[in-house]
Write an enzyme that holds these catalytic residues in place. Structure first.
Site, PDB file in Angstrom:
ATOM      1  N   THR A   2      -6.110   4.122   6.971  1.00 54.76           N
ATOM      2  CA  THR A   2      -5.589   5.458   7.317  1.00 54.76           C
ATOM      3  C   THR A   2      -5.813   6.358   6.112  1.00 54.76           C
ATOM      4  OG1 THR A   2      -3.428   4.539   6.749  1.00 54.76           O
ATOM      5  CG2 THR A   2      -3.857   4.949   9.071  1.00 54.76           C
ATOM      6  N   ARG A  52     -11.476   1.081  -5.048  1.00 51.68           N
ATOM      7  CA  ARG A  52     -11.122   2.333  -4.348  1.00 51.68           C
ATOM      8  C   ARG A  52     -10.212   3.214  -5.203  1.00 51.68           C
ATOM      9  NH1 ARG A  52      -9.031   0.186   1.282  1.00 51.68           N
ATOM     10  NH2 ARG A  52      -8.063  -1.299  -0.138  1.00 51.68           N
ATOM     11  N   CYS A 111      -3.319   2.937  -1.800  1.00 52.49           N
ATOM     12  CA  CYS A 111      -1.955   3.105  -1.277  1.00 52.49           C
ATOM     13  C   CYS A 111      -1.191   4.156  -2.061  1.00 52.49           C
ATOM     14  CB  CYS A 111      -1.222   1.772  -1.347  1.00 52.49           C
ATOM     15  SG  CYS A 111      -2.172   0.454  -0.589  1.00 52.49           S
ATOM     16  N   LYS A 165       8.043   3.387   4.563  1.00 49.94           N
ATOM     17  CA  LYS A 165       6.845   2.868   3.897  1.00 49.94           C
ATOM     18  C   LYS A 165       6.253   3.897   2.920  1.00 49.94           C
ATOM     19  CE  LYS A 165       3.020   0.966   2.813  1.00 49.94           C
ATOM     20  NZ  LYS A 165       2.775  -0.276   2.144  1.00 49.94           N
ATOM     21  N   ASP A 225     -12.919  -7.124  14.269  1.00 49.88           N
ATOM     22  CA  ASP A 225     -13.344  -6.030  13.393  1.00 49.88           C
ATOM     23  C   ASP A 225     -14.657  -5.482  13.931  1.00 49.88           C
ATOM     24  OD1 ASP A 225     -12.511  -5.357  10.172  1.00 49.88           O
ATOM     25  OD2 ASP A 225     -14.423  -4.574  10.940  1.00 49.88           O
ATOM     26  N   TYR A 238      -9.392  -0.728  -9.643  1.00 52.50           N
ATOM     27  CA  TYR A 238      -8.251   0.179  -9.779  1.00 52.50           C
ATOM     28  C   TYR A 238      -7.097  -0.454 -10.537  1.00 52.50           C
ATOM     29  CZ  TYR A 238      -5.165  -1.732  -6.102  1.00 52.50           C
ATOM     30  OH  TYR A 238      -4.314  -2.510  -5.370  1.00 52.50           O
ATOM     31  N   ASN A 250       6.023   3.825  -1.593  1.00 50.52           N
ATOM     32  CA  ASN A 250       4.861   4.020  -2.465  1.00 50.52           C
ATOM     33  C   ASN A 250       4.983   5.309  -3.278  1.00 50.52           C
ATOM     34  OD1 ASN A 250       3.692   1.637  -1.856  1.00 50.52           O
ATOM     35  ND2 ASN A 250       2.130   2.439  -0.488  1.00 50.52           N
ATOM     36  N   ARG A 289      20.397   0.668 -15.852  1.00 48.02           N
ATOM     37  CA  ARG A 289      19.971   1.428 -14.667  1.00 48.02           C
ATOM     38  C   ARG A 289      18.685   2.224 -14.908  1.00 48.02           C
ATOM     39  NH1 ARG A 289      25.115   0.800 -14.766  1.00 48.02           N
ATOM     40  NH2 ARG A 289      25.426   2.458 -16.305  1.00 48.02           N
ATOM     41  N   TYR A 342      -8.096  -5.740   3.805  1.00 43.80           N
ATOM     42  CA  TYR A 342      -7.160  -6.253   2.800  1.00 43.80           C
ATOM     43  C   TYR A 342      -5.803  -6.644   3.386  1.00 43.80           C
ATOM     44  CZ  TYR A 342     -10.389  -4.922  -0.902  1.00 43.80           C
ATOM     45  OH  TYR A 342     -11.480  -4.846  -1.722  1.00 43.80           O
ATOM     46  N   GLY A 384      -4.792   4.356  -9.125  1.00 49.24           N
ATOM     47  CA  GLY A 384      -5.856   4.153  -8.142  1.00 49.24           C
ATOM     48  C   GLY A 384      -5.383   3.320  -6.972  1.00 49.24           C
TER      49      GLY A 384
HETATM   50  N1  SAJ Z   1      -0.062   1.536 -12.338  1.00 48.10           N
HETATM   51  C1  SAJ Z   1       0.248   2.175 -13.531  1.00 48.10           C
HETATM   52  N2  SAJ Z   1       1.417   1.857 -14.154  1.00 48.10           N
HETATM   53  C2  SAJ Z   1       2.274   0.937 -13.652  1.00 48.10           C
HETATM   54  C3  SAJ Z   1       1.964   0.296 -12.438  1.00 48.10           C
HETATM   55  C4  SAJ Z   1       0.788   0.626 -11.791  1.00 48.10           C
HETATM   56  O1  SAJ Z   1      -0.518   3.005 -14.015  1.00 48.10           O
HETATM   57  O2  SAJ Z   1       3.293   0.686 -14.292  1.00 48.10           O
HETATM   58  C5  SAJ Z   1      -1.304   1.862 -11.620  1.00 48.10           C
HETATM   59  C6  SAJ Z   1      -2.212   0.659 -11.388  1.00 48.10           C
HETATM   60  O3  SAJ Z   1      -3.002   0.392 -12.492  1.00 48.10           O
HETATM   61  C7  SAJ Z   1      -3.016   1.109 -10.177  1.00 48.10           C
HETATM   62  C8  SAJ Z   1      -2.008   1.939  -9.393  1.00 48.10           C
HETATM   63  O4  SAJ Z   1      -0.980   2.282 -10.304  1.00 48.10           O
HETATM   64  O5  SAJ Z   1      -4.100   1.934 -10.551  1.00 48.10           O
HETATM   65  C9  SAJ Z   1      -1.410   1.237  -8.190  1.00 48.10           C
HETATM   66  O6  SAJ Z   1      -1.197  -0.133  -8.464  1.00 48.10           O
HETATM   67  P1  SAJ Z   1       0.130  -0.933  -8.088  1.00 48.10           P
HETATM   68  O7  SAJ Z   1      -0.032  -2.318  -8.586  1.00 48.10           O
HETATM   69  O8  SAJ Z   1       1.313  -0.203  -8.542  1.00 48.10           O
HETATM   70  O9  SAJ Z   1       0.194  -0.856  -6.493  1.00 48.10           O
HETATM   71  P2  SAJ Z   1      -0.858  -1.166  -5.295  1.00 48.10           P
HETATM   72  O10 SAJ Z   1      -1.462   0.120  -4.861  1.00 48.10           O
HETATM   73  O11 SAJ Z   1      -1.779  -2.281  -5.641  1.00 48.10           O
HETATM   74  O12 SAJ Z   1       0.155  -1.689  -4.168  1.00 48.10           O
HETATM   75  C10 SAJ Z   1       1.176  -0.823  -3.702  1.00 48.10           C
HETATM   76  C11 SAJ Z   1       2.512  -1.577  -3.702  1.00 48.10           C
HETATM   77  N3  SAJ Z   1       3.624  -0.643  -3.481  1.00 48.10           N
HETATM   78  C12 SAJ Z   1       4.733  -0.655  -4.247  1.00 48.10           C
HETATM   79  O13 SAJ Z   1       4.885  -1.400  -5.189  1.00 48.10           O
HETATM   80  C13 SAJ Z   1       5.801   0.317  -3.873  1.00 48.10           C
HETATM   81  C14 SAJ Z   1       2.488  -2.647  -2.624  1.00 48.10           C
HETATM   82  O14 SAJ Z   1       3.751  -3.288  -2.544  1.00 48.10           O
HETATM   83  C15 SAJ Z   1       2.136  -2.016  -1.257  1.00 48.10           C
HETATM   84  O15 SAJ Z   1       2.054  -3.009  -0.236  1.00 48.10           O
HETATM   85  C16 SAJ Z   1       0.762  -1.388  -1.392  1.00 48.10           C
HETATM   86  O16 SAJ Z   1       0.855  -0.359  -2.395  1.00 48.10           O
HETATM   87  C17 SAJ Z   1       0.371  -0.804  -0.045  1.00 48.10           C
HETATM   88  O17 SAJ Z   1      -0.445  -1.444   0.658  1.00 48.10           O
HETATM   89  O18 SAJ Z   1       0.917   0.225   0.382  1.00 48.10           O
END
Ligand code: SAJ
Length: 406
Positions: free
Chosen positions: A80, A322, A255, A201, A29, A314, A205, A241, A9, A252
């Site tokens: 990782t 995942r 990350c 990083k 890969d 997810y 997250n 704020r 990804y 899910g």
């Molecule tokens: N989710 C909620 N409520 C929200 C936002 C998300 O329940 O308000 C859930 C989503 O449905 C999902 C999970 O959280 O199950 C994670 O989704 P996401 O869209 O928040 O994030 P990821 O995991 O797809 O991507 C994140 C991002 N990190 C941040 O925004 C700080 C992305 O920028 C990173 O590059 C990525 O992790 C990574 O690779 O680390």
């Protein structure tokens, strides 16, 4: 030439982006099937704009291989995972990749680790491998950590526009790597040291995980006392704020649901809010099950096979399952010996769970309760088809009368 190790990804879009911006790239890969698929011109996952980027990169000469190449720059983008037993990062893929790089790399090479790692991983696992191969770090081999920030669903845009961090032992090497990423990245690129880049990083997250946990906890509190959590968050967010995220059926992906555990594992007793947030988010799939149970009781429905779960991925409009909250719910149901629930996801073409449907109408015809777990565009466009069903909307996307929400 850049050798990108790991074509998943993160590695694949990064390799394609570099190639389309004039950098000579070989993507490596160990998965033979994946490499032959790419060499046959087939993209390996769906993502807005990725296919066009792929075609463009091929026309610019990108190559895919299972072999490591002898070159001056490596980008390692391998998984990782979090090891639940040791409560630490499982760095085995990074370790293997760096070992393989050491076998082919010339003196002077730069090895960039893009994979998310817990703070200290490069010191603990990567440096010893380089040294064991007889190289002097900073002279023969330069180590860099350049974590990505792209969000699945908007990766191609974000690769270009996000700012990013480069962690390096030396300012000069940091600047050289900054120049490489500047070939495609228009965002600000901050150069710092490796440990700071690793920690930053994971902190980013974790921040999001804690914010979502707050929203989820509020959802539980509000439901317990008949308040509308969505209206409360909407109004609270008008404060200049305050920016509370949205409650949902769980967190899910590979990350946000993983990275905070690195801090919990490495700093037990210190990472308290972080651990509490993880627990709250992990409790959500079971909480949704309780809510389904309550609704079934209220409506006099006893047969669990009349319940349909919409969404297996997810999050919305991606094909990645995942750590998906739906899969966690299904595992939890298995433990309670409740089976027969129906499942549908337009993005998951293969059968990965029991009673999985591949046609939306057929799925709807076979259920009385629809639990919306993922806000895919499809269901938003076809919401009218849910009229007459009992609906539990965990994503707050449905305004049909009588629907339940978190
Ligand atoms: N989710 C909620 N409520 C929200 C936002 C998300 O329940 O308000 C859930 C989503 O449905 C999902 C999970 O959280 O199950 C994670 O989704 P996401 O869209 O928040 O994030 P990821 O995991 O797809 O991507 C994140 C991002 N990190 C941040 O925004 C700080 C992305 O920028 C990173 O590059 C990525 O992790 C990574 O690779 O680390």
């Amino acid at each position: 030439m850049v050798n990108v190790i790991g074509l998943g990804y993160i590695g694949l879009p990064t390799a394609l982006m570099l190639a389309t911006h004039g950098v000579e790239v070989v993507g490596t890969d160990y998965n033979k099937e994946l490499v032959s698929q790419l060499n046959a011109g087939e993209i390996t996952f769906e993502e807005e704009g990725l296919y066009d980027l792929f075609v463009n990169a091929i026309s610019k000469g990108i190559k895919f291989s299972t072999e490591y190449i002898s070159t001056m720059v490596y980008i390692v983008a391998v998984p990782t995972p979090y090891d639940k037993n040791s409560k630490k990062i499982d760095a085995c893929y990074v370790i293997q990749a760096v070992k393989n790089v050491m076998e082919v790399c010339p003196k002077g090479a730069i090895v960039i680790i893009e994979s998310t790692v817990s703070p200290g991983t490069i010191d603990k696992f990567v440096r010893p491998i380089v040294e064991a191969n007889g190289f002097v770090i900073g002279e023969d081999i330069h180590l860099v950590h350049a974590p990505e920030r792209i969000i699945p669903g908007n990766m191609v845009y974000e690769l270009k526009h996000n700012s990013r961090t480069i962690g390096s032992d030396s300012k000069a090497i940091g600047e050289r790597v900054k120049e490489l990423y500047s070939s495609f990245c228009e965002g600000e690129i901050v150069v710092t040291d490796i440990r700071t880049a690793e920690m930053t990083k994971v902190v980013e997250n974790t921040f999001r995980d804690i914010n979502i946990a707050y929203a989820n906890e509020l959802a539980k509190i509000c439901h317990s006392d008949n308040m509308d959590v969505y209206e409360i968050i909407r109004i609270a967010n008008k404060h200049p704020r305050v920016n509370i995220l949205s409650p949902g059926p769980g967190v899910g992906g590979h990350c946000i649901s993983v990275d905070p555990w690195f801090l919990v594992g490495d700093y037990p007793g210190l990472a308290n809010i972080i651990l509490a947030a993880r627990k709250i988010n992990d409790s959500m799939p079971e909480y949704v099950l309780e809510r389904i149970h309550d609704i079934m009781k209220e409506k006099g429905i006893k047969d669990v096979s009349r319940v349909g779960l919409y969404g297996l991925t997810y999050k919305e409009d991606v094909d990645d399952v995942r750590e998906s909250p739906t899969l966690q719910m299904l595992r939890c149901m298995e433990r309670h010996l409740a089976s027969g629930v129906k499942v549908y996801d337009p993005w998951v073409k293969k059968d990965i769970v029991e009673n999985q449907y591949h046609d939306f109408d057929e799925f709807l015809n076979n259920v009385d309760i629809v639990v919306i777990l993922v806000a895919h565009s499809e269901i938003k466009e076809k919401m009218y088809k849910l009229k007459g069903k009992i609906i539990l909307d965990t994503r707050n996307i449905c305004d049909l009368e009588g629907r339940y929400r978190l």
